[in-house]
Design a protein around this motif. Structure first.
Motif: not given
Length: 400
Positions: A159, A163, A178-179, A182, A288, A292
């Motif tokens: 993960l 990110i 990726l979102e 999340m 994300y 970052y």
């Protein structure tokens, strides 16, 4: 003894929280290069020290519960709490290999979330049901949890890689998916928050129904969006002006608590979506993107190596516990090595998935981005097995 057990788990949670703060502080240090390195080293040492104290208290909780009940990992509360312990233990091992404070800044919140999730299940120490009265319980379940703990750290590193790789690129497909990951994590957090909110308000609902030929009275801790098939409300606190479930679960969803468990899944989805919407409205950033800054200076190759190393450690241990020991116990308990029970099937799917991960990485050169996506997807398979299979699908392992 009971108070010692409860305080030990609470203490572990608090020290995991303090460790999270220390690791995040270590990552976010500013100033000159020399000053930043000293800052990172100082707070990283604090973070790992607090983590070790927390895992020691967690071990006290486990030992105390064994002394009280003579067993452990026999239900969702015990297994999830033990899985959290193995995640932290695996992180500690990998921290001393790689000295990655960023890994701690992400692994410790996952551990906290697992402890909080475990706390929503009944905590009473109860006698083992006949099917679990075997020394294979400890051998099988412990090795499964240890393997999954290492695989979970592989997920965390994967993960972090995603990110870092995506950065602030909002338009890539990787950023979108990726979102989605999340949002899924927020669903677990949302469920935990929702559960404790309704616990504080002492919400209660009771519905009578028939399951497996018996008349049962089911008590709900959360407002029943989904009620049992052909159920009759005995008592139900009003929620948003309604005193009845919105709908009934289908007849194929059998089991004494099938509707209640499915209701928990629905609340997870809804509360997670609400929590995500609030975050987006208040912060005006994707989740994300908020994370970052913690990873922007990381070496991607090192993160990829950490993820692979964790999975390489966890896979053989999971193989022993989830397949070899499980089949031996199944033969001893039920007279057959394999029966395609939902839990058995998903254990096989998990094993095949990680077998594919190792094959693609070692034989096809799937490193970096592809490897990280596989690491994240593997943990999604594990969590589906832990949550959905245990809470929704009836089978021989439904007691877990």
């Amino acid at each position: 003894m009971v108070q010692v057990m409860e305080y030990a788990l609470l203490g572990a949670f608090l020290f995991y929280l303090f460790a999270t703060i220390a690791f995040v502080t270590a990552v976010t240090g500013k100033g000159s290069r020399v000053g930043k390195e000293a800052h990172t080293r100082l707070w990283g040492n604090w973070g790992i020290s607090l983590t070790i104290i927390g895992v020691a208290l967690h071990l006290v909780f486990i030992v105390t519960r064994v002394l009280l009940g003579g067993h452990f990992t026999s239900n969702m509360f015990e297994f999830t709490a033990f899985l959290c312990f193995t995640i932290v233990a695996a992180f500690i091992v990998l921290f001393f290999i790689y000295r990655s404070v960023t890994l701690g800044a992400f692994a410790m919140p996952v551990a906290m979330l697992m402890v909080a999730y475990a706390a929503v299940f009944p905590k009473d120490v109860e006698p083992l049901i006949p099917a679990l009265q075997s020394y294979w319980l400890h051998v099988h379940v412990t090795t499964v949890a240890v393997g999954q703990g290492a695989l979970a750290v592989g997920f965390v590193a994967g993960l972090i890689y995603l990110i870092r790789w995506v950065g602030m690129d909002r338009n890539s497909k990787t950023a979108v998916w990726l979102e989605v990951i999340m949002v899924t994590i927020l669903m677990v957090a949302g469920f935990v928050i929702t559960f404790f909110v309704f616990s504080v308000t002492d919400y209660q609902a009771t519905i009578q129904h028939t399951a497996e030929g018996q008349s049962l009275v089911q008590e709900y801790d959360l407002p029943p969006i989904a009620g049992p098939h052909n159920g009759k409300v005995v008592q139900m606190d009003s929620f948003l002006g309604t005193n009845n479930p919105l709908f009934e679960v289908p007849s194929w969803m059998k089991g004494a608590e099938a509707a209640k468990k499915f209701n928990s899944v629905l609340w997870s989805v809804l509360s997670g979506l609400v929590l995500y919407a609030l975050l987006r409205l208040l912060l005006r950033k994707r989740v994300y993107e908020l994370l970052y800054p913690l990873v922007k200076s990381l070496d991607l190759e090192k993160v990829d190596e950490i993820s692979y190393r964790a999975i390489a450690i966890g896979f053989p241990i999971f193989t022993l516990g989830g397949l070899v020991f499980a089949m031996i116990w199944a033969h001893e308990a039920w007279g057959r090595f394999w029966g395609w029970d939902p839990k058995e099937t998903w254990a096989l799917i998990t094993w095949l998935y990680y077998s594919g991960y190792l094959h693609l990485r070692l034989s096809r050169g799937w490193h970096g981005l592809k490897s990280s996506w596989l690491a994240v997807g593997g943990f999604a398979v594990i969590m589906f097995n832990l949550i959905a299979i245990n809470l929704v699908f009836a089978g021989l392992h439904s007691y877990a």
